[in-house]
Motif scaffolding. Structure first.
Motif, PDB file in Angstrom:
ATOM      1  N   GLU A  48      -6.371   0.500  -0.328  1.00 56.59           N
ATOM      2  CA  GLU A  48      -6.897  -0.295  -1.436  1.00 56.59           C
ATOM      3  C   GLU A  48      -6.904  -1.793  -1.123  1.00 56.59           C
ATOM      4  N   ASN A  49      -6.777  -2.128   0.145  1.00 56.19           N
ATOM      5  CA  ASN A  49      -6.833  -3.532   0.561  1.00 56.19           C
ATOM      6  C   ASN A  49      -8.276  -4.014   0.449  1.00 56.19           C
ATOM      7  N   ARG A  50      -8.525  -4.923  -0.503  1.00 57.77           N
ATOM      8  CA  ARG A  50      -9.899  -5.347  -0.771  1.00 57.77           C
ATOM      9  C   ARG A  50     -10.523  -6.035   0.427  1.00 57.77           C
ATOM     10  N   ASP A  67      -0.541   4.446   6.107  1.00 61.73           N
ATOM     11  CA  ASP A  67      -0.115   3.475   5.086  1.00 61.73           C
ATOM     12  C   ASP A  67      -1.108   3.580   3.934  1.00 61.73           C
ATOM     13  N   ILE A  68      -0.713   4.344   2.922  1.00 60.70           N
ATOM     14  CA  ILE A  68      -1.620   4.612   1.801  1.00 60.70           C
ATOM     15  C   ILE A  68      -2.009   3.324   1.080  1.00 60.70           C
ATOM     16  N   SER A  69      -1.098   2.351   1.029  1.00 58.53           N
ATOM     17  CA  SER A  69      -1.390   1.112   0.283  1.00 58.53           C
ATOM     18  C   SER A  69      -2.548   0.343   0.907  1.00 58.53           C
ATOM     19  N   GLU A  70      -2.735   0.450   2.202  1.00 57.25           N
ATOM     20  CA  GLU A  70      -3.818  -0.283   2.868  1.00 57.25           C
ATOM     21  C   GLU A  70      -5.188   0.282   2.511  1.00 57.25           C
ATOM     22  N   CYS A  98      -4.330   3.368   8.501  1.00 57.12           N
ATOM     23  CA  CYS A  98      -4.520   1.919   8.649  1.00 57.12           C
ATOM     24  C   CYS A  98      -5.505   1.622   9.767  1.00 57.12           C
ATOM     25  N   LYS A 119       2.136  -4.531   7.945  1.00 58.59           N
ATOM     26  CA  LYS A 119       2.600  -3.150   8.019  1.00 58.59           C
ATOM     27  C   LYS A 119       2.749  -2.720   9.465  1.00 58.59           C
ATOM     28  N   SER A 170      -2.209  -7.795   9.071  1.00 53.48           N
ATOM     29  CA  SER A 170      -1.405  -6.914   8.214  1.00 53.48           C
ATOM     30  C   SER A 170       0.038  -6.976   8.663  1.00 53.48           C
TER      31      SER A 170
END
Length: 304
Positions: free
Chosen positions: A111-113, A106-109, A2, A140, A138
């Motif tokens: 792909e945060n456009r 945080d793997i999901s971040e 992140c 997270k 964020s």
């Protein structure tokens, strides 16, 4: 991982420069791969587009070949990018573990456009330190940055601990060396004592063996003398016995001869006596009577 970007990404100057260096490295690799893809199209134009018209099958064949080349280049670039990021994370985690830290990702971040667009905007400014990037929000968990004082204190504590452990190990080593030297001295003394004891026992055993051999030799000599003496006595006794036996045989023969002569002389004298003559006459008459009776008996038996 992140990223919380501010105008300067929120990092100190050193980390800001490290980020810029990595993005420039990624940009150069991407540009190189794009050039390779462009060359794939150019090679197709130069080698296959020689005619003014083509059939559907020919166009399809050219596009299939171009697809294989482009797909291979893109796949290779994606694989290299993944491997490069893994190596970068490995470096970061290794450094963190040296200070007993645990980093979180945080793997999901990834792909945060919004974050990706701000990174792209930062890249367009040629990674200049004075580029302005709006702050990212964020929900997270965030990693609190370590201040220099905290790192120094942690390093100092770790150094102190290691120094203390080192001093303890040195003291333990000196104790073990002292014990080892003492053990070696005792071992040397024990070996010398053992050698002296073995030597003493060897001398005593040699003396005992020599005395035993002398005693045995004396005993054997005495036994041999007694045997020779007994043997000589037996020989002399045997000779005396043989002489006595021969003499006894001679005496026996002489006595037998004398006895035979005496018997003959006695019989001769007996025959010359009156009693002998009368007895002889009586025996003669009896014999005549017996002969007469036998004749009569035979005669009677014949008459019957």
């Amino acid at each position: 991982m992140c990223l919380y970007l501010q105008a300067d990404f929120g990092f100190n100057e050193h980390h800001q420069n490290e980020l810029i260096n990595y993005m420039r490295f990624a940009h150069s690799k991407r540009a190189l791969r794009l050039k390779t893809i462009d060359s794939c199209f150019q090679d197709l134009k130069d080698s296959r587009l020689m005619e003014e018209t083509y059939t559907v099958d020919e166009v399809s064949d050219m596009l299939d070949g171009l697809q294989v080349l482009v797909r291979g280049e893109v796949e290779m670039e994606l694989i290299n990018t993944a491997h490069t990021n893994a190596l970068l994370l490995q470096q970061l985690f290794s450094q963190a573990e040296k200070f007993y830290l645990r980093l979180q990702t945080d793997i999901s971040e990834l792909e945060n456009r919004e974050l990706l667009e701000q990174v792209a905007e930062f890249e367009k400014t040629d990674f200049k330190a004075n580029s302005k990037v709006s702050s990212l929000q964020s929900s997270k968990p965030k990693l609190a940055p370590l201040n220099e004082g905290g790192v120094s204190e942690l390093l100092q504590k770790e150094i102190s601990r290691l120094q203390e452990d080192n001093d303890k190990l040195k003291a333990r080593l000196r104790t073990l060396e002292s014990q080892a030297m003492s053990t070696l001295d005792e071992k040397s003394k024990a070996e010398r004592a053992l050698k002296d004891l073995q030597k003493s026992q060897g001398d005593q055993q040699s003396a005992i063996h020599a005395q035993e051999i002398t005693t045995l030799e004396g005993t054997v000599a005495e036994m041999q003398a007694d045997f020779e003496k007994t043997l000589n006595a037996n020989i002399a006794s045997q000779k005396d016995l043989q002489d006595s036996l021969v003499s006894a045989k001679h005496d026996l023969l002489r006595v037998q001869e004398q006895l035979s002569l005496a018997e003959k002389e006695l019989e001769k004298k007996f025959q010359q006596t009156a009693s002998y003559r009368n007895m002889k006459e009586i025996l003669t008459k009896k014999n005549e009577q017996i002969k007469d009776l036998r004749k009569r008996l035979q005669r009677y038996e014949s008459d019957g």
